[in-house]
Write an enzyme that holds these catalytic residues in place. Sequence first.
Site, PDB file in Angstrom:
ATOM      1  N   ARG A 185      81.283  25.659  36.959  1.00  0.00           N
ATOM      2  CA  ARG A 185      80.606  26.449  37.982  1.00  0.00           C
ATOM      3  C   ARG A 185      79.624  25.542  38.733  1.00  0.00           C
ATOM      4  O   ARG A 185      79.306  24.451  38.284  1.00  0.00           O
ATOM      5  CB  ARG A 185      79.866  27.636  37.362  1.00  0.00           C
ATOM      6  CG  ARG A 185      80.763  28.676  36.705  1.00  0.00           C
ATOM      7  CD  ARG A 185      81.636  29.393  37.706  1.00  0.00           C
ATOM      8  NE  ARG A 185      82.417  30.467  37.100  1.00  0.00           N
ATOM      9  CZ  ARG A 185      83.676  30.347  36.701  1.00  0.00           C
ATOM     10  NH1 ARG A 185      84.302  29.169  36.834  1.00  0.00           N
ATOM     11  NH2 ARG A 185      84.326  31.363  36.185  1.00  0.00           N
ATOM     12  N   ASN A 199      72.184  38.746  30.456  1.00  0.00           N
ATOM     13  CA  ASN A 199      73.003  37.845  31.262  1.00  0.00           C
ATOM     14  C   ASN A 199      72.395  36.446  31.197  1.00  0.00           C
ATOM     15  O   ASN A 199      71.242  36.273  30.831  1.00  0.00           O
ATOM     16  CB  ASN A 199      73.048  38.327  32.724  1.00  0.00           C
ATOM     17  CG  ASN A 199      74.310  37.883  33.431  1.00  0.00           C
ATOM     18  OD1 ASN A 199      74.851  36.812  33.150  1.00  0.00           O
ATOM     19  ND2 ASN A 199      74.794  38.714  34.346  1.00  0.00           N
ATOM     20  N   ASP A 227      74.407  31.474  29.145  1.00  0.00           N
ATOM     21  CA  ASP A 227      75.188  30.254  29.353  1.00  0.00           C
ATOM     22  C   ASP A 227      74.527  29.344  30.399  1.00  0.00           C
ATOM     23  O   ASP A 227      74.526  28.116  30.262  1.00  0.00           O
ATOM     24  CB  ASP A 227      76.620  30.581  29.754  1.00  0.00           C
ATOM     25  CG  ASP A 227      76.706  31.612  30.869  1.00  0.00           C
ATOM     26  OD1 ASP A 227      75.657  32.107  31.339  1.00  0.00           O
ATOM     27  OD2 ASP A 227      77.831  31.937  31.283  1.00  0.00           O
TER      28      ASP A 227
END
Length: 272
Positions: free
Chosen positions: A134, A197, A200
Site C-alpha cells: 500500500r 482499525n 497494520d
Amino acid sequence: MSLLFLSGGGGGYAVVINTWKRYDLLKRSVAHYSGCAGVDAVHVVWSEPQEPTEELLGSILNCSRRGQGGGAAEVRFVINNEDSLNNRFRPIEGLTADAVFSVDDDLIVPCSTLWFAFGVWQGAPSAMVGFVPRMHWLADPGSNTKEYRYGSWWSVWWTGTYSMVLSKASFFHRQYLDLYTNHMLPSIRNYVNENRNCEDIAMSFLVANATGAPPVWVQGRIFEIGSSGISSLKGHDLQRSKCLKTFSAMYGHMPLVATTLKAVDSRTSWFW
C-alpha cells in the site's frame, strides 16, 4: 529508536494467524500453514469473549494432522482477555523463531511462495516483507498542512510505488512484537482500540521509524478464502487516511519510506 538485527536466524519461522469467529476459515488456514516447509509452530491469536471449545480445538488439531499424516507443525492458541486488534502484535510466550509470518485467517499463501518470501526476509531481517503493498500520498504537496491519503492496491498498480506491506500477510522480526506492545506510543494503541482499525499501519510506522528504510514487497499469488472484513466496510480508505494523519502527528514526522523495489521469484516469472 534504532535496532540492529545481526541475522535473520536459521531454522524456520512462526505463523501467527489472527482470527475472529470464522471457524471454517480458521480450520482451512491452520491445515494449510501447519504443513508448509519451515513452519516451526502455528499460533492462533484468539480474542473472542469465550475461549475456544474442546470440540473446536480438537477439530483444528485433527485438520493439521490429517493434512500431513501426523507430521504437521504444532498448533497453539494464544488466548487474550479482551477484544483488541492490538492483540495480533502481543509478544507470544514460547516463541522461538526470529521470523514471524503474520496472516489473517482468510488468506492462503501457497507454501512455495511463502518459503521464497522467508528467504527474502532472511536477507533483510529488520524489514517487513510481505505480499500486500500500500502507499501513502500527500494530499496537497504544496501545503504546509501534512494531510495524507491512503493509496490502495490500485495506486500501487498504477505507479509501481509503495511504502507499506500490510501485516495481513507479511514477515517481520519477533522483536517488533515487544516494541509494538511495550515501547510504541500508548496513544497509538489506544487509537487502534477506539477506532478498530489501522493496527497494520501502526506496525508499518513502527518498523519504518526504527529502521529508516522501506518494506519489501514480494510478488506472488495469494488467495482470499473469505469475503467479509474491516476492509470491506464503507469509508475504509477515508478512515485509513485519518490514521496516517494521526499517527504522523503523534510521531512528529512521517516515517514511512516509499520504494519501487519488488522481489520476484524468477523461476515462476514469465518476464525478465
